[in-house]
Design a protein around this motif. Structure first.
Motif, PDB file in Angstrom:
ATOM      1  N   ARG A  36      54.428  46.042  25.868  1.00  0.00           N
ATOM      2  CA  ARG A  36      54.055  45.948  27.288  1.00  0.00           C
ATOM      3  C   ARG A  36      54.057  47.349  27.870  1.00  0.00           C
ATOM      4  NH1 ARG A  36      57.358  41.541  26.267  1.00  0.00           N
ATOM      5  NH2 ARG A  36      56.419  39.510  26.685  1.00  0.00           N
ATOM      6  N   LEU A  37      52.918  47.748  28.367  1.00  0.00           N
ATOM      7  CA  LEU A  37      52.750  49.101  28.884  1.00  0.00           C
ATOM      8  C   LEU A  37      52.255  49.027  30.322  1.00  0.00           C
ATOM      9  CD1 LEU A  37      52.576  52.204  28.408  1.00  0.00           C
ATOM     10  CD2 LEU A  37      50.206  51.833  27.695  1.00  0.00           C
ATOM     11  N   ALA A  38      52.946  49.730  31.207  1.00  0.00           N
ATOM     12  CA  ALA A  38      52.550  49.808  32.613  1.00  0.00           C
ATOM     13  C   ALA A  38      52.436  51.273  33.008  1.00  0.00           C
ATOM     14  CB  ALA A  38      53.568  49.104  33.503  1.00  0.00           C
ATOM     15  N   LEU A  39      51.262  51.677  33.436  1.00  0.00           N
ATOM     16  CA  LEU A  39      50.994  53.045  33.848  1.00  0.00           C
ATOM     17  C   LEU A  39      50.550  53.049  35.303  1.00  0.00           C
ATOM     18  CD1 LEU A  39      48.963  54.270  30.732  1.00  0.00           C
ATOM     19  CD2 LEU A  39      51.384  54.648  31.199  1.00  0.00           C
ATOM     20  N   THR A  40      51.148  53.922  36.087  1.00  0.00           N
ATOM     21  CA  THR A  40      50.782  54.064  37.505  1.00  0.00           C
ATOM     22  C   THR A  40      50.372  55.506  37.760  1.00  0.00           C
ATOM     23  OG1 THR A  40      53.085  54.536  38.118  1.00  0.00           O
ATOM     24  CG2 THR A  40      52.356  52.241  38.229  1.00  0.00           C
ATOM     25  N   GLY A  41      49.319  55.675  38.541  1.00  0.00           N
ATOM     26  CA  GLY A  41      48.828  57.015  38.839  1.00  0.00           C
ATOM     27  C   GLY A  41      48.307  57.746  37.606  1.00  0.00           C
ATOM     28  N   GLU A  42      47.787  57.009  36.645  1.00  0.00           N
ATOM     29  CA  GLU A  42      47.310  57.609  35.403  1.00  0.00           C
ATOM     30  C   GLU A  42      45.951  58.269  35.619  1.00  0.00           C
ATOM     31  OE1 GLU A  42      47.391  59.160  32.081  1.00  0.00           O
ATOM     32  OE2 GLU A  42      49.038  57.730  32.396  1.00  0.00           O
ATOM     33  N   SER A  65      46.738  42.445  32.498  1.00  0.00           N
ATOM     34  CA  SER A  65      47.192  41.698  33.670  1.00  0.00           C
ATOM     35  C   SER A  65      46.928  42.422  34.973  1.00  0.00           C
ATOM     36  CB  SER A  65      48.691  41.397  33.549  1.00  0.00           C
ATOM     37  OG  SER A  65      49.432  42.599  33.400  1.00  0.00           O
ATOM     38  N   LEU A  66      46.727  43.756  34.910  1.00  0.00           N
ATOM     39  CA  LEU A  66      46.453  44.500  36.146  1.00  0.00           C
ATOM     40  C   LEU A  66      45.644  45.733  35.826  1.00  0.00           C
ATOM     41  CD1 LEU A  66      48.747  45.202  39.151  1.00  0.00           C
ATOM     42  CD2 LEU A  66      47.675  47.137  38.003  1.00  0.00           C
ATOM     43  N   LEU A  67      44.532  45.899  36.510  1.00  0.00           N
ATOM     44  CA  LEU A  67      43.740  47.121  36.471  1.00  0.00           C
ATOM     45  C   LEU A  67      43.308  47.424  37.890  1.00  0.00           C
ATOM     46  CD1 LEU A  67      42.307  49.419  35.026  1.00  0.00           C
ATOM     47  CD2 LEU A  67      40.353  47.893  34.661  1.00  0.00           C
ATOM     48  N   ARG A  68      43.946  48.413  38.473  1.00  0.00           N
ATOM     49  CA  ARG A  68      43.646  48.803  39.846  1.00  0.00           C
ATOM     50  C   ARG A  68      43.071  50.215  39.806  1.00  0.00           C
ATOM     51  NH1 ARG A  68      48.282  47.963  41.901  1.00  0.00           N
ATOM     52  NH2 ARG A  68      47.882  45.831  42.615  1.00  0.00           N
ATOM     53  N   LEU A  69      41.775  50.322  40.159  1.00  0.00           N
ATOM     54  CA  LEU A  69      41.071  51.591  40.037  1.00  0.00           C
ATOM     55  C   LEU A  69      41.274  52.505  41.238  1.00  0.00           C
ATOM     56  CD1 LEU A  69      37.783  50.190  38.510  1.00  0.00           C
ATOM     57  CD2 LEU A  69      39.673  51.296  37.313  1.00  0.00           C
ATOM     58  N   GLY A  70      41.672  51.972  42.369  1.00  0.00           N
ATOM     59  CA  GLY A  70      41.992  52.797  43.522  1.00  0.00           C
ATOM     60  C   GLY A  70      40.800  53.463  44.169  1.00  0.00           C
ATOM     61  N   LEU A  71      39.609  52.871  44.036  1.00  0.00           N
ATOM     62  CA  LEU A  71      38.398  53.424  44.627  1.00  0.00           C
ATOM     63  C   LEU A  71      37.750  52.405  45.550  1.00  0.00           C
ATOM     64  CD1 LEU A  71      36.860  55.060  41.433  1.00  0.00           C
ATOM     65  CD2 LEU A  71      38.126  56.230  43.245  1.00  0.00           C
ATOM     66  N   ARG A  72      36.769  52.874  46.295  1.00  0.00           N
ATOM     67  CA  ARG A  72      36.018  51.955  47.134  1.00  0.00           C
ATOM     68  C   ARG A  72      35.214  51.006  46.264  1.00  0.00           C
ATOM     69  NH1 ARG A  72      35.177  56.856  49.889  1.00  0.00           N
ATOM     70  NH2 ARG A  72      33.130  57.044  48.879  1.00  0.00           N
ATOM     71  N   GLU A  73      34.864  49.864  46.821  1.00  0.00           N
ATOM     72  CA  GLU A  73      34.186  48.832  46.040  1.00  0.00           C
ATOM     73  C   GLU A  73      32.868  49.329  45.475  1.00  0.00           C
ATOM     74  OE1 GLU A  73      32.658  44.189  46.532  1.00  0.00           O
ATOM     75  OE2 GLU A  73      33.665  45.233  48.180  1.00  0.00           O
ATOM     76  N   PRO A 237      43.182  58.723  40.017  1.00  0.00           N
ATOM     77  CA  PRO A 237      44.317  57.953  39.478  1.00  0.00           C
ATOM     78  C   PRO A 237      44.030  56.453  39.494  1.00  0.00           C
ATOM     79  CG  PRO A 237      44.819  58.741  41.682  1.00  0.00           C
ATOM     80  CD  PRO A 237      43.523  59.375  41.299  1.00  0.00           C
ATOM     81  N   PHE A 238      44.537  55.768  38.472  1.00  0.00           N
ATOM     82  CA  PHE A 238      44.396  54.321  38.403  1.00  0.00           C
ATOM     83  C   PHE A 238      45.682  53.731  37.835  1.00  0.00           C
ATOM     84  CE2 PHE A 238      42.984  56.022  34.374  1.00  0.00           C
ATOM     85  CZ  PHE A 238      43.490  55.153  33.425  1.00  0.00           C
ATOM     86  N   ASP A 239      45.862  52.430  38.036  1.00  0.00           N
ATOM     87  CA  ASP A 239      47.030  51.706  37.542  1.00  0.00           C
ATOM     88  C   ASP A 239      46.581  50.670  36.517  1.00  0.00           C
ATOM     89  OD1 ASP A 239      48.360  53.157  39.479  1.00  0.00           O
ATOM     90  OD2 ASP A 239      48.375  51.508  40.934  1.00  0.00           O
ATOM     91  N   ILE A 240      47.377  50.524  35.468  1.00  0.00           N
ATOM     92  CA  ILE A 240      47.037  49.559  34.430  1.00  0.00           C
ATOM     93  C   ILE A 240      48.313  48.969  33.848  1.00  0.00           C
ATOM     94  CG2 ILE A 240      46.887  51.398  32.694  1.00  0.00           C
ATOM     95  CD1 ILE A 240      44.837  49.699  31.199  1.00  0.00           C
TER      96      ILE A 240
END
Length: 543
Positions: A36-42, A65-73, A237-240
């Motif tokens: 299980r790997l969680a990366l924030t601000g990668e 389970s989570l991919l947050r790209l942190g950009l506009r749609e 940066p993105f979260d995964i």
């Protein structure tokens, strides 16, 4: 910031270093093949998630389970993001190079074995593209059932995700349910499409891969790519958060790790037998035994115990996916003691301590004061690093740094041997001691060559062997390391055994006053007609 954990192991913040080390020792960092790997601000463009050797009917499960790209749609819909699954011929060799930042693996048309999972955030789909011959590599949506009723390949269940307000999907379409599988116009597996869920500004989906035949067996490398971060200075940066579960038909171990249970058990028995035989020699030569001899016996038994617990840990990892916590604690304690005893023993033998002198020089004390703490810290750091996931941002960096520290320690530990050789060379011309000094000099030179060969075989040649051999034979790396260690122990014991014909034990090293007095008495003729009586080992300090 990277947060990684394995089954039975949690990781705290960087400030809680001591607590993390305690967790590693208590819970056994090499837990299993459930990652299980969680990366924030990668900001990395390519993340090497894991590498595993699969046999026929082996399975790989991946849950994003989570991919947050942190950009506009609007910006997210133009991103090129996804996973790649490649097969490599030898162990640790990666398919992608990080030298060319403009080259995105997701845009390649490769003729070699490659599977791409292209995440399309605009249409909420994950397109699967296959390259090379993959007739029996089966890809299905969702995860494998916890307890399958019948053996064999799982069958896909196609369900269509329901749309919800905001362009997302309902909870039923999350990874717990099976996303849609759509055949392309050609009706071939190369046009497979998986459903992608969108909820709370994050994306998620899951899939599993089954190795269907012997032709698809091999060492597989799973990577994540965000090609929009491949241009330096324009990273976003993105979260995964991703879960990876790998399994072969016979257990959770990779193909190269399956023989390690028996290998470590056999080598443990060999070191135990060598330790018992060594103790029997010490008991038969009581008057020639020094403290260093008992230290050598303790090293052999500690090495045997360490391998025993290591073997048991692999057995439970293979059957349960994680080791038993109590046994993991015992293994790491034995591993740390073994590492410290090994370098202490090598350095003390090389300096001639307890054999020809009982006081270390200032230079030798400095070497011990630097090398031994560094080696202990290196062993502790290796345990901590092994508990991290391969995808952690500092995983590769720390591995390389610690490997370099270990090589520095191995090189520095040779200095006492070199100093002893120079000392014996300078003293070889002393009257009355030429034969003894030359014999000791020869012994030290042999020991120097032995240490050099041990370092090269266990640190250099073994790694080259691991890279060169096929995936199912990578256990030869551990065999070479343990076999070289056993040979080094046996040769060292043979060279420095407490017997009467050992150059170390024939004559004690006299102090300068005795040497000068002997020279004066010889020159004056006072000793004419007298024979010298050598001191016995009983006249030395004994245990």
């Amino acid at each position: 910031m990277a947060v990684s954990e394995r089954r039975g192991l949690g990781r705290g913040s960087p400030a809680e270093w001591g607590q993390r080390l305690l967790l590693v020792l208590l819970l056994g960092g090499c837990s299993g093949r459930i990652h299980r790997l969680a990366l924030t601000g990668e900001k990395r463009a390519d993340i090497q998630l894991n590498s595993f050797g699969f046999y026929t009917n082996g399975s790989l499960e991946v849950e994003l389970s989570l991919l947050r790209l942190g950009l506009r749609e609007a910006e997210e819909k133009s991103l090129l993001v996804g996973f790649s699954l490649s097969r490599v011929r030898s162990g640790r060799v990666r398919s992608y190079s990080t030298q060319d930042f403009q080259d995105c693996p997701l845009q390649k048309n490769s003729s070699s074995f490659l599977v791409l999972f292209l995440i399309n955030t605009k249409d909420l789909q994950v397109q699967v593209r296959k390259y090379g011959e993959q007739k029996t590599l089966f890809i299905f949506p969702g995860l494998l059932p916890e307890a399958p009723s019948k053996p064999g390949l799982p069958k896909p269940q196609a369900t269509v995700p329901r749309k919800v307000d905001g362009g997302g999907t309902s909870a039923a379409s999350k990874p717990k349910s099976t996303p849609a599988v759509i055949q392309g116009p050609s009706g071939k597996d190369k046009d497979l499409v998986l459903g992608l869920s969108h909820l709370n500004n994050s994306y998620n989906f899951s899939f599993h891969v089954v190795i269907g035949s012997q032709a698809e067996e091999g060492q597989y490398s799973l990577n994540f790519h965000n090609c929009n971060n491949s241009v330096p200075g324009k990273e976003h940066p993105f979260d995964i958060t991703v879960m990876i579960r790998e399994k072969n038909p016979d257990g959770f171990l990779s193909a190269a790790e399956m023989p390690l249970f028996k290998l470590y058990m056999v080598m443990s028995a060999c070191f135990l037998a060598a330790g018992i035989f060594w103790v029997s020699i010490l008991c038969r030569n009581t008057y020639s035994v020094f403290k260093i001899h008992w230290l050598m016996a303790a090293l052999a038994f500690t090495k045997s115990i360490s391998l025993l617990f290591h073997s048991i840990n692999y057995y439970f990892i293979n059957s349960q996916g994680h080791p038993i916590e109590g046994l993991a604690v015992m293994y790491y304690i034995a591993h740390l003691l073994k590492g410290a005893l090994l370098f202490i023993t090598i350095a003390l033998i090389g300096s001639g301590w307890a054999f020809i002198k009982y006081v270390l020089s200032d230079k030798e004390k400095k070497v011990f004061g630097i090398v031994i703490p560094m080696q202990v810290l290196a062993n502790v750091a290796y345990i901590i690093i092994e508990s991290r996931e391969e995808g952690a941002s500092d995983y590769v960096l720390w591995k390389e740094i610690l490997f370099l520290v270990d090589l520095i320690c191995c090189g520095a530990i040779l200095f006492p041997v070199v100093w002893s050789i120079r000392h014996l060379q300078d003293a070889s011309g002393t009257d009355g001691k030429v034969a003894v000094n030359l014999a000791k000099l020869k012994l030290f030179r042999h020991y120097y060559v032995m240490v050099i060969c041990y370092v090269y075989f266990t640190r250099i040649i073994a790694i080259l062997l691991q890279v060169a051999v096929p995936f199912q034979w990578q256990w030869l790396y551990q065999l070479l390391v343990e076999g070289s260690t056993l040979a080094f122990f046996v040769l060292t014991g043979y060279k420095f055994q407490p017997t009467g014909n050992n150059p170390y034990l024939q004559l004690p090293q006299e102090d300068e006053e005795d040497v000068q007095m002997e020279q004066v008495m010889t020159d004056s003729g006072f000793r004419e007609g007298l024979s010298k009586v050598n001191k016995t080992a009983s006249g030395r300090e004994l245990l």
